[in-house]
Design a protein around this motif. Structure first.
Motif, PDB file in Angstrom:
ATOM      1  N   ILE A 103       0.842  -1.191   0.000  1.00 15.05           N
ATOM      2  CA  ILE A 103       0.000   0.000   0.000  1.00 15.05           C
ATOM      3  C   ILE A 103       0.879   1.244   0.000  1.00 15.05           C
ATOM      4  O   ILE A 103       1.812   1.354   0.799  1.00 15.05           O
ATOM      5  CB  ILE A 103      -0.929   0.028   1.233  1.00 15.05           C
ATOM      6  CG1 ILE A 103      -1.978  -1.079   1.142  1.00 15.05           C
ATOM      7  CG2 ILE A 103      -1.619   1.378   1.365  1.00 15.05           C
ATOM      8  CD1 ILE A 103      -2.935  -1.105   2.319  1.00 15.05           C
ATOM      9  N   ALA A 163     -10.480   5.370  -0.284  1.00 17.00           N
ATOM     10  CA  ALA A 163     -10.808   3.983   0.037  1.00 17.00           C
ATOM     11  C   ALA A 163     -11.114   3.853   1.518  1.00 17.00           C
ATOM     12  O   ALA A 163     -10.605   4.617   2.341  1.00 17.00           O
ATOM     13  CB  ALA A 163      -9.666   3.055  -0.352  1.00 17.00           C
ATOM     14  N   LYS A 164     -11.937   2.872   1.826  1.00 19.24           N
ATOM     15  CA  LYS A 164     -12.223   2.513   3.215  1.00 19.24           C
ATOM     16  C   LYS A 164     -12.132   0.993   3.309  1.00 19.24           C
ATOM     17  O   LYS A 164     -12.676   0.278   2.469  1.00 19.24           O
ATOM     18  CB  LYS A 164     -13.612   2.994   3.632  1.00 19.24           C
ATOM     19  CG  LYS A 164     -13.937   2.712   5.103  1.00 19.24           C
ATOM     20  CD  LYS A 164     -15.317   3.257   5.475  1.00 19.24           C
ATOM     21  CE  LYS A 164     -15.305   4.754   5.614  1.00 19.24           C
ATOM     22  NZ  LYS A 164     -16.592   5.275   6.169  1.00 19.24           N
ATOM     23  N   TYR A 165     -11.432   0.516   4.322  1.00 23.10           N
ATOM     24  CA  TYR A 165     -11.250  -0.924   4.521  1.00 23.10           C
ATOM     25  C   TYR A 165     -11.847  -1.324   5.859  1.00 23.10           C
ATOM     26  O   TYR A 165     -11.426  -0.849   6.913  1.00 23.10           O
ATOM     27  CB  TYR A 165      -9.765  -1.285   4.489  1.00 23.10           C
ATOM     28  CG  TYR A 165      -9.483  -2.746   4.775  1.00 23.10           C
ATOM     29  CD1 TYR A 165      -9.930  -3.742   3.913  1.00 23.10           C
ATOM     30  CD2 TYR A 165      -8.751  -3.127   5.910  1.00 23.10           C
ATOM     31  CE1 TYR A 165      -9.671  -5.081   4.165  1.00 23.10           C
ATOM     32  CE2 TYR A 165      -8.480  -4.460   6.166  1.00 23.10           C
ATOM     33  CZ  TYR A 165      -8.944  -5.435   5.292  1.00 23.10           C
ATOM     34  OH  TYR A 165      -8.682  -6.768   5.549  1.00 23.10           O
ATOM     35  N   LYS A 171     -12.918  -7.765   6.161  1.00 16.76           N
ATOM     36  CA  LYS A 171     -11.953  -7.860   5.061  1.00 16.76           C
ATOM     37  C   LYS A 171     -12.575  -7.334   3.764  1.00 16.76           C
ATOM     38  O   LYS A 171     -12.450  -7.940   2.703  1.00 16.76           O
ATOM     39  CB  LYS A 171     -11.465  -9.298   4.881  1.00 16.76           C
ATOM     40  CG  LYS A 171     -10.648  -9.829   6.048  1.00 16.76           C
ATOM     41  CD  LYS A 171     -10.060 -11.187   5.750  1.00 16.76           C
ATOM     42  CE  LYS A 171      -9.187 -11.668   6.909  1.00 16.76           C
ATOM     43  NZ  LYS A 171      -8.584 -12.993   6.628  1.00 16.76           N
ATOM     44  N   TYR A 201     -12.687   0.420  10.898  1.00 10.21           N
ATOM     45  CA  TYR A 201     -12.228   0.558   9.511  1.00 10.21           C
ATOM     46  C   TYR A 201     -10.917   1.325   9.431  1.00 10.21           C
ATOM     47  O   TYR A 201     -10.502   1.995  10.371  1.00 10.21           O
ATOM     48  CB  TYR A 201     -13.290   1.266   8.660  1.00 10.21           C
ATOM     49  CG  TYR A 201     -13.621   2.676   9.101  1.00 10.21           C
ATOM     50  CD1 TYR A 201     -12.798   3.760   8.782  1.00 10.21           C
ATOM     51  CD2 TYR A 201     -14.765   2.941   9.852  1.00 10.21           C
ATOM     52  CE1 TYR A 201     -13.101   5.039   9.191  1.00 10.21           C
ATOM     53  CE2 TYR A 201     -15.073   4.224  10.261  1.00 10.21           C
ATOM     54  CZ  TYR A 201     -14.240   5.273   9.927  1.00 10.21           C
ATOM     55  OH  TYR A 201     -14.536   6.551  10.342  1.00 10.21           O
ATOM     56  N   TRP A 221     -12.943  -4.048   1.179  1.00 14.38           N
ATOM     57  CA  TRP A 221     -12.485  -2.759   0.684  1.00 14.38           C
ATOM     58  C   TRP A 221     -13.603  -2.078  -0.081  1.00 14.38           C
ATOM     59  O   TRP A 221     -14.311  -2.726  -0.860  1.00 14.38           O
ATOM     60  CB  TRP A 221     -11.294  -2.923  -0.260  1.00 14.38           C
ATOM     61  CG  TRP A 221      -9.995  -3.235   0.406  1.00 14.38           C
ATOM     62  CD1 TRP A 221      -9.472  -4.478   0.641  1.00 14.38           C
ATOM     63  CD2 TRP A 221      -9.038  -2.295   0.908  1.00 14.38           C
ATOM     64  NE1 TRP A 221      -8.249  -4.363   1.260  1.00 14.38           N
ATOM     65  CE2 TRP A 221      -7.960  -3.036   1.425  1.00 14.38           C
ATOM     66  CE3 TRP A 221      -8.998  -0.897   0.945  1.00 14.38           C
ATOM     67  CZ2 TRP A 221      -6.848  -2.425   1.998  1.00 14.38           C
ATOM     68  CZ3 TRP A 221      -7.893  -0.291   1.512  1.00 14.38           C
ATOM     69  CH2 TRP A 221      -6.831  -1.044   2.036  1.00 14.38           C
ATOM     70  N   HIS A 222     -13.741  -0.781   0.115  1.00  9.85           N
ATOM     71  CA  HIS A 222     -14.668   0.037  -0.664  1.00  9.85           C
ATOM     72  C   HIS A 222     -13.843   1.134  -1.322  1.00  9.85           C
ATOM     73  O   HIS A 222     -13.406   2.082  -0.659  1.00  9.85           O
ATOM     74  CB  HIS A 222     -15.752   0.631   0.240  1.00  9.85           C
ATOM     75  CG  HIS A 222     -16.786   1.424  -0.485  1.00  9.85           C
ATOM     76  ND1 HIS A 222     -17.742   2.185   0.153  1.00  9.85           N
ATOM     77  CD2 HIS A 222     -17.028   1.575  -1.814  1.00  9.85           C
ATOM     78  CE1 HIS A 222     -18.512   2.775  -0.741  1.00  9.85           C
ATOM     79  NE2 HIS A 222     -18.096   2.415  -1.948  1.00  9.85           N
ATOM     80  N   LEU A 223     -13.604   0.990  -2.610  1.00  7.87           N
ATOM     81  CA  LEU A 223     -12.798   1.936  -3.377  1.00  7.87           C
ATOM     82  C   LEU A 223     -13.720   2.879  -4.142  1.00  7.87           C
ATOM     83  O   LEU A 223     -14.702   2.439  -4.749  1.00  7.87           O
ATOM     84  CB  LEU A 223     -11.889   1.195  -4.359  1.00  7.87           C
ATOM     85  CG  LEU A 223     -11.038   0.061  -3.773  1.00  7.87           C
ATOM     86  CD1 LEU A 223     -10.304  -0.676  -4.883  1.00  7.87           C
ATOM     87  CD2 LEU A 223     -10.065   0.590  -2.752  1.00  7.87           C
ATOM     88  N   ASP A 248     -11.803  -3.821   8.411  1.00  8.77           N
ATOM     89  CA  ASP A 248     -10.839  -4.865   8.714  1.00  8.77           C
ATOM     90  C   ASP A 248     -11.473  -6.149   9.228  1.00  8.77           C
ATOM     91  O   ASP A 248     -10.975  -7.244   8.951  1.00  8.77           O
ATOM     92  CB  ASP A 248      -9.794  -4.348   9.712  1.00  8.77           C
ATOM     93  CG  ASP A 248     -10.420  -3.791  10.981  1.00  8.77           C
ATOM     94  OD1 ASP A 248     -11.393  -3.020  10.891  1.00  8.77           O
ATOM     95  OD2 ASP A 248      -9.924  -4.119  12.081  1.00  8.77           O
ATOM     96  N   TRP A 250     -14.115  -4.872  -2.854  1.00  6.14           N
ATOM     97  CA  TRP A 250     -13.157  -5.986  -2.892  1.00  6.14           C
ATOM     98  C   TRP A 250     -13.374  -6.800  -1.626  1.00  6.14           C
ATOM     99  O   TRP A 250     -12.998  -6.382  -0.537  1.00  6.14           O
ATOM    100  CB  TRP A 250     -11.760  -5.416  -2.990  1.00  6.14           C
ATOM    101  CG  TRP A 250     -10.635  -6.394  -2.995  1.00  6.14           C
ATOM    102  CD1 TRP A 250     -10.705  -7.756  -2.945  1.00  6.14           C
ATOM    103  CD2 TRP A 250      -9.236  -6.076  -3.031  1.00  6.14           C
ATOM    104  NE1 TRP A 250      -9.460  -8.308  -2.963  1.00  6.14           N
ATOM    105  CE2 TRP A 250      -8.543  -7.314  -3.024  1.00  6.14           C
ATOM    106  CE3 TRP A 250      -8.518  -4.887  -3.094  1.00  6.14           C
ATOM    107  CZ2 TRP A 250      -7.156  -7.362  -3.049  1.00  6.14           C
ATOM    108  CZ3 TRP A 250      -7.136  -4.942  -3.119  1.00  6.14           C
ATOM    109  CH2 TRP A 250      -6.469  -6.166  -3.101  1.00  6.14           C
ATOM    110  N   TRP A 253      -3.205   7.665   6.106  1.00  9.69           N
ATOM    111  CA  TRP A 253      -3.863   6.420   6.519  1.00  9.69           C
ATOM    112  C   TRP A 253      -4.394   6.628   7.940  1.00  9.69           C
ATOM    113  O   TRP A 253      -3.635   6.825   8.874  1.00  9.69           O
ATOM    114  CB  TRP A 253      -2.864   5.270   6.453  1.00  9.69           C
ATOM    115  CG  TRP A 253      -3.360   3.933   6.914  1.00  9.69           C
ATOM    116  CD1 TRP A 253      -4.619   3.580   7.269  1.00  9.69           C
ATOM    117  CD2 TRP A 253      -2.565   2.754   7.082  1.00  9.69           C
ATOM    118  NE1 TRP A 253      -4.674   2.268   7.633  1.00  9.69           N
ATOM    119  CE2 TRP A 253      -3.432   1.727   7.522  1.00  9.69           C
ATOM    120  CE3 TRP A 253      -1.208   2.465   6.877  1.00  9.69           C
ATOM    121  CZ2 TRP A 253      -2.985   0.428   7.779  1.00  9.69           C
ATOM    122  CZ3 TRP A 253      -0.764   1.167   7.133  1.00  9.69           C
ATOM    123  CH2 TRP A 253      -1.640   0.168   7.578  1.00  9.69           C
TER     124      TRP A 253
END
Length: 205
Positions: free
Chosen positions: A45, A87-89, A94, A60, A96-98, A91, A119, A50
């Motif tokens: 990454i 993006a937001k992940y 698992k 997230y 991902w929102h891009l 965790d 993702w 971040w």
């Protein structure tokens, strides 16, 4: 004349803030790091900022200044590049929102373009419900529904139109992408059971 009296003093205070939902527990700048899963390095990454928030439910990671990935295979070879404006992940999921100028380019020459992509690391899927375009050395496809495996080797573009360079693959497509008999397959049709899951992920995102 001296006027005297008692004045009651009122202290104006705000309610105590117990919920730290809006506060990140970690903020890092100029990040260039490797991310692993189950002891295996999955991707690198690179991002300007971040933020990690573990108080929110679900918790997230936030990359509001954009993010760039290098995705690796099991032998640590780069197999794809991924970038997005933000993006937001999540965790724990698992997921991902891009968003915003999402681009994926893999080593086979495939280019994916959209304004939004999910993702799912648990299902090992990439999917989108907005306009997306997939371009390969042989063809170009556009549609409002996209579903693929993580390696972008088996994918579906539906509600679509496509243009092809090969004579045996010319025409328009109005449903899931298919190929004529004898052509080398590189797409997979969507199983009916996957469609409700996609809609569910869309609502949760």
């Amino acid at each position: 004349m001296i006027l005297g009296g008692c004045t009651e003093v009122h202290e104006h205070t705000a309610a105590a803030i117990h919920d730290r939902d809006s506060v990140s527990v970690m903020t890092s700048y100029g990040v260039n790091t490797l991310i692993s899963d189950s002891g295996v390095i999955k991707y690198k990454i690179v991002t300007e900022r971040w933020d990690v928030n573990v108080v929110k439910n679900p918790s997230y990671w936030l990359f509001e200044k954009g993010v760039f990935f290098e995705q690796f295979d099991e032998k640590f070879h780069v197999e794809a590049y991924i970038q997005a404006d933000s993006a937001k992940y999540y965790d724990q999921k698992k997921l991902w929102h891009l968003r915003g100028r999402v681009r994926i380019r893999n080593i086979n020459g495939l280019l994916f373009e959209s304004e939004e992509l999910f993702w799912d690391g648990m299902r090992h899927e990439l999917y989108s419900n907005v306009y997306s375009k997939v371009t390969t050395p042989e063809r170009s496809m556009e549609g409002t529904y996209f579903l693929s495996d993580e390696h972008m080797t088996h994918y579906t573009v539906s509600n679509s139109k496509g243009s092809f360079q090969r004579e045996d693959m010319t025409g328009e497509q109005n449903d899931t992408t298919t190929q004529k008999p004898g052509a080398q397959p590189d797409t997979a049709q969507v199983q009916p059971s996957l469609r409700p899951q996609l809609q569910k992920h869309r609502k949760n995102g």
